[in-house]
Design a protein around this motif. Sequence first.
Motif, PDB file in Angstrom:
ATOM      1  N   PHE A  99       0.804  -1.215   0.000  1.00 30.29           N
ATOM      2  CA  PHE A  99       0.000   0.000   0.000  1.00 30.29           C
ATOM      3  C   PHE A  99       0.844   1.276   0.000  1.00 30.29           C
ATOM      4  CE2 PHE A  99      -3.034  -3.098   1.755  1.00 30.29           C
ATOM      5  CZ  PHE A  99      -4.089  -2.901   0.888  1.00 30.29           C
ATOM      6  N   LEU A 100       1.783   1.387   0.931  1.00 29.54           N
ATOM      7  CA  LEU A 100       2.627   2.584   0.996  1.00 29.54           C
ATOM      8  C   LEU A 100       3.475   2.758  -0.261  1.00 29.54           C
ATOM      9  CD1 LEU A 100       3.945   3.030   4.656  1.00 29.54           C
ATOM     10  CD2 LEU A 100       2.895   4.764   3.217  1.00 29.54           C
ATOM     11  N   PRO A 101       4.239   1.733  -0.686  1.00 27.02           N
ATOM     12  CA  PRO A 101       5.040   1.913  -1.901  1.00 27.02           C
ATOM     13  C   PRO A 101       4.201   2.119  -3.151  1.00 27.02           C
ATOM     14  CG  PRO A 101       5.198  -0.345  -1.085  1.00 27.02           C
ATOM     15  CD  PRO A 101       4.530   0.453  -0.022  1.00 27.02           C
ATOM     16  N   MET A 102       3.001   1.510  -3.211  1.00 29.84           N
ATOM     17  CA  MET A 102       2.157   1.727  -4.381  1.00 29.84           C
ATOM     18  C   MET A 102       1.739   3.195  -4.469  1.00 29.84           C
ATOM     19  SD  MET A 102      -1.695   0.476  -5.260  1.00 29.84           S
ATOM     20  CE  MET A 102      -2.262   1.761  -4.153  1.00 29.84           C
ATOM     21  N   ALA A 103       1.370   3.776  -3.321  1.00 28.07           N
ATOM     22  CA  ALA A 103       0.983   5.188  -3.316  1.00 28.07           C
ATOM     23  C   ALA A 103       2.144   6.076  -3.756  1.00 28.07           C
ATOM     24  CB  ALA A 103       0.513   5.587  -1.913  1.00 28.07           C
ATOM     25  N   VAL A 104       3.348   5.778  -3.266  1.00 29.26           N
ATOM     26  CA  VAL A 104       4.532   6.546  -3.660  1.00 29.26           C
ATOM     27  C   VAL A 104       4.810   6.356  -5.146  1.00 29.26           C
ATOM     28  CG1 VAL A 104       7.028   6.764  -3.354  1.00 29.26           C
ATOM     29  CG2 VAL A 104       5.541   6.514  -1.362  1.00 29.26           C
ATOM     30  N   GLY A 105       4.664   5.132  -5.627  1.00 31.76           N
ATOM     31  CA  GLY A 105       4.891   4.856  -7.039  1.00 31.76           C
ATOM     32  C   GLY A 105       3.938   5.612  -7.942  1.00 31.76           C
ATOM     33  N   VAL A 106       2.686   5.729  -7.530  1.00 35.35           N
ATOM     34  CA  VAL A 106       1.694   6.463  -8.323  1.00 35.35           C
ATOM     35  C   VAL A 106       2.050   7.946  -8.392  1.00 35.35           C
ATOM     36  CG1 VAL A 106      -0.707   7.250  -8.341  1.00 35.35           C
ATOM     37  CG2 VAL A 106      -0.185   4.835  -7.955  1.00 35.35           C
ATOM     38  N   MET A 219       2.970   5.431 -14.147  1.00 40.22           N
ATOM     39  CA  MET A 219       2.501   4.880 -12.874  1.00 40.22           C
ATOM     40  C   MET A 219       2.445   3.359 -12.920  1.00 40.22           C
ATOM     41  SD  MET A 219      -0.467   7.555 -11.615  1.00 40.22           S
ATOM     42  CE  MET A 219      -1.300   7.725 -13.186  1.00 40.22           C
ATOM     43  N   ALA A 220       1.915   2.814 -14.021  1.00 42.27           N
ATOM     44  CA  ALA A 220       1.801   1.359 -14.153  1.00 42.27           C
ATOM     45  C   ALA A 220       3.181   0.709 -14.187  1.00 42.27           C
ATOM     46  CB  ALA A 220       1.021   1.011 -15.418  1.00 42.27           C
ATOM     47  N   THR A 221       4.117   1.340 -14.876  1.00 40.92           N
ATOM     48  CA  THR A 221       5.469   0.788 -14.949  1.00 40.92           C
ATOM     49  C   THR A 221       6.141   0.794 -13.587  1.00 40.92           C
ATOM     50  OG1 THR A 221       5.702   1.540 -17.245  1.00 40.92           O
ATOM     51  CG2 THR A 221       7.733   1.026 -16.047  1.00 40.92           C
ATOM     52  N   THR A 222       5.996   1.892 -12.860  1.00 41.93           N
ATOM     53  CA  THR A 222       6.613   1.986 -11.532  1.00 41.93           C
ATOM     54  C   THR A 222       6.037   0.949 -10.580  1.00 41.93           C
ATOM     55  OG1 THR A 222       6.947   4.368 -11.851  1.00 41.93           O
ATOM     56  CG2 THR A 222       7.122   3.528  -9.611  1.00 41.93           C
ATOM     57  N   VAL A 223       4.720   0.826 -10.562  1.00 40.62           N
ATOM     58  CA  VAL A 223       4.089  -0.175  -9.690  1.00 40.62           C
ATOM     59  C   VAL A 223       4.453  -1.585 -10.147  1.00 40.62           C
ATOM     60  CG1 VAL A 223       1.886  -1.092  -8.873  1.00 40.62           C
ATOM     61  CG2 VAL A 223       2.204   1.377  -9.061  1.00 40.62           C
ATOM     62  N   VAL A 229      10.179  -6.494  -8.170  1.00 43.07           N
ATOM     63  CA  VAL A 229      11.282  -6.518  -7.206  1.00 43.07           C
ATOM     64  C   VAL A 229      10.848  -7.213  -5.917  1.00 43.07           C
ATOM     65  CG1 VAL A 229      12.817  -5.082  -5.811  1.00 43.07           C
ATOM     66  CG2 VAL A 229      12.385  -4.482  -8.184  1.00 43.07           C
ATOM     67  N   GLN A 230       9.605  -7.012  -5.503  1.00 40.61           N
ATOM     68  CA  GLN A 230       9.106  -7.685  -4.305  1.00 40.61           C
ATOM     69  C   GLN A 230       9.104  -9.202  -4.496  1.00 40.61           C
ATOM     70  OE1 GLN A 230       8.786  -6.229  -1.480  1.00 40.61           O
ATOM     71  NE2 GLN A 230       7.027  -4.875  -1.339  1.00 40.61           N
ATOM     72  N   ILE A 231       8.725  -9.647  -5.704  1.00 40.34           N
ATOM     73  CA  ILE A 231       8.724 -11.084  -5.986  1.00 40.34           C
ATOM     74  C   ILE A 231      10.150 -11.626  -5.964  1.00 40.34           C
ATOM     75  CG2 ILE A 231       8.258 -12.811  -7.771  1.00 40.34           C
ATOM     76  CD1 ILE A 231       5.843 -11.121  -8.612  1.00 40.34           C
ATOM     77  N   LEU A 232      11.071 -10.898  -6.586  1.00 38.84           N
ATOM     78  CA  LEU A 232      12.472 -11.324  -6.595  1.00 38.84           C
ATOM     79  C   LEU A 232      13.032 -11.397  -5.181  1.00 38.84           C
ATOM     80  CD1 LEU A 232      13.858  -9.239  -9.609  1.00 38.84           C
ATOM     81  CD2 LEU A 232      13.287 -11.679  -9.567  1.00 38.84           C
ATOM     82  N   ASN A 233      12.603 -10.467  -4.342  1.00 35.51           N
ATOM     83  CA  ASN A 233      13.091 -10.432  -2.955  1.00 35.51           C
ATOM     84  C   ASN A 233      12.559 -11.594  -2.123  1.00 35.51           C
ATOM     85  OD1 ASN A 233      14.656  -8.919  -0.939  1.00 35.51           O
ATOM     86  ND2 ASN A 233      12.684  -8.532   0.045  1.00 35.51           N
ATOM     87  N   ALA A 234      11.508 -12.243  -2.626  1.00 37.26           N
ATOM     88  CA  ALA A 234      10.907 -13.361  -1.892  1.00 37.26           C
ATOM     89  C   ALA A 234      11.390 -14.723  -2.390  1.00 37.26           C
ATOM     90  CB  ALA A 234       9.390 -13.289  -2.000  1.00 37.26           C
ATOM     91  N   ILE A 235      12.217 -14.758  -3.427  1.00 32.09           N
ATOM     92  CA  ILE A 235      12.708 -16.023  -3.976  1.00 32.09           C
ATOM     93  C   ILE A 235      13.990 -16.434  -3.252  1.00 32.09           C
ATOM     94  CG2 ILE A 235      13.554 -17.194  -6.048  1.00 32.09           C
ATOM     95  CD1 ILE A 235      11.838 -15.314  -7.710  1.00 32.09           C
ATOM     96  N   PRO A 236      13.975 -17.540  -2.520  1.00 34.59           N
ATOM     97  CA  PRO A 236      15.156 -17.937  -1.734  1.00 34.59           C
ATOM     98  C   PRO A 236      16.394 -18.174  -2.595  1.00 34.59           C
ATOM     99  CG  PRO A 236      13.208 -19.190  -1.079  1.00 34.59           C
ATOM    100  CD  PRO A 236      12.837 -18.452  -2.318  1.00 34.59           C
ATOM    101  N   GLN A 237      16.204 -18.662  -3.821  1.00 31.22           N
ATOM    102  CA  GLN A 237      17.345 -18.952  -4.682  1.00 31.22           C
ATOM    103  C   GLN A 237      18.125 -17.697  -5.079  1.00 31.22           C
ATOM    104  OE1 GLN A 237      14.329 -20.136  -4.984  1.00 31.22           O
ATOM    105  NE2 GLN A 237      14.529 -22.375  -4.848  1.00 31.22           N
ATOM    106  N   LEU A 238      17.525 -16.522  -4.909  1.00 32.37           N
ATOM    107  CA  LEU A 238      18.185 -15.257  -5.250  1.00 32.37           C
ATOM    108  C   LEU A 238      18.688 -14.541  -4.000  1.00 32.37           C
ATOM    109  CD1 LEU A 238      15.708 -13.925  -7.972  1.00 32.37           C
ATOM    110  CD2 LEU A 238      17.844 -15.184  -8.313  1.00 32.37           C
ATOM    111  N   ASP A 239      18.914 -15.297  -2.967  1.00 34.26           N
ATOM    112  CA  ASP A 239      19.299 -14.720  -1.678  1.00 34.26           C
ATOM    113  C   ASP A 239      20.541 -13.835  -1.779  1.00 34.26           C
ATOM    114  OD1 ASP A 239      18.972 -14.706   1.330  1.00 34.26           O
ATOM    115  OD2 ASP A 239      21.010 -15.486   1.162  1.00 34.26           O
ATOM    116  N   ALA A 240      21.464 -14.178  -2.658  1.00 43.09           N
ATOM    117  CA  ALA A 240      22.703 -13.393  -2.788  1.00 43.09           C
ATOM    118  C   ALA A 240      22.436 -11.994  -3.318  1.00 43.09           C
ATOM    119  CB  ALA A 240      23.683 -14.123  -3.708  1.00 43.09           C
ATOM    120  N   PHE A 241      21.326 -11.828  -4.066  1.00 41.94           N
ATOM    121  CA  PHE A 241      21.008 -10.528  -4.652  1.00 41.94           C
ATOM    122  C   PHE A 241      20.072  -9.695  -3.790  1.00 41.94           C
ATOM    123  CE2 PHE A 241      21.981 -13.428  -8.157  1.00 41.94           C
ATOM    124  CZ  PHE A 241      22.950 -12.701  -8.840  1.00 41.94           C
TER     125      PHE A 241
END
Length: 295
Positions: A99-106, A219-223, A229-241
Amino acid sequence: MSRAEPVYDARSAPRVSPLWLLGLFRSELLVTFRRWRTLALLGVLAAVPVLVGVAVKVETSDGGSIGSGGGEGPAFISQVTNNGLFLVFTSLAATLPFFLPMAVGVVAGDAVAGEAGAGTLRYLLVAPAGRTRLLLAKLTTVVAFCLAATLTVAVAALLTGALLFPTGEVTLLSGTAVSFGEGLLRAGAIAVLVAAGLLGLAALGLFVSSLTNSGIAAMATTVGLLITVQILNAIPQLDAFHPYLFPHYWLSFADLLRDPVYWDDILKNLGLQALYTAVFGSAAWAAFTSRDVTA
């Protein structure tokens, strides 16, 4: 044979007074915070703590408990019934993933592209501030929105928590008890830290906004980038990044509720946001000062 273009001489450019620049920033603030879209976003953000507080109150009305204390993210919810101040931390943790980042992104995505799409950007550039100062005013306005959005959540949560739950001495995550006043000061510091954590996204959105004349596309691109990025941050295999992704340390604000405070992740978060702001702020400046503005 075409006539030669006049050579720009910086010495002949009109001087811009600091008061005029302050007026430009004030104008950008008024335009941004008077838009119905901005007010609607702030309204949604203010409603989240109220809904969370009411849900917790209803769930625990029969004497039961909710959540499981652990100290991070939604686990704050287990402390809300003991002290309404914890609704502030719970609400910030609940709104940070989307919610917060989406509002900032818009708001950031619409900063430049919205003006171009409405046909008002070229008229703004006629003013003596120039492109660099105009972009700086827009970036500062987006930063102000980051703080306003975070404070909206925090204040709504504080009022709701005080109305629905007891307040008083605050037990920190480390087990240390502090006065309600000190807890309130820590809550204010956490709100500022959360707002600072959104600066990297704000700079990214401003960069995207400087590339297009369509506010909706920006706005759509930013969101969309935020979700990716949130999905990438949740993938354990990408932990190094993960440590290089701007949302990775967002929940580090919980370390301000310890005694002593754990500063490592907090400082990493601030440093990462400063890096993203510098990189994408510079990219936005390069794109905006070199683009051909026709709208």
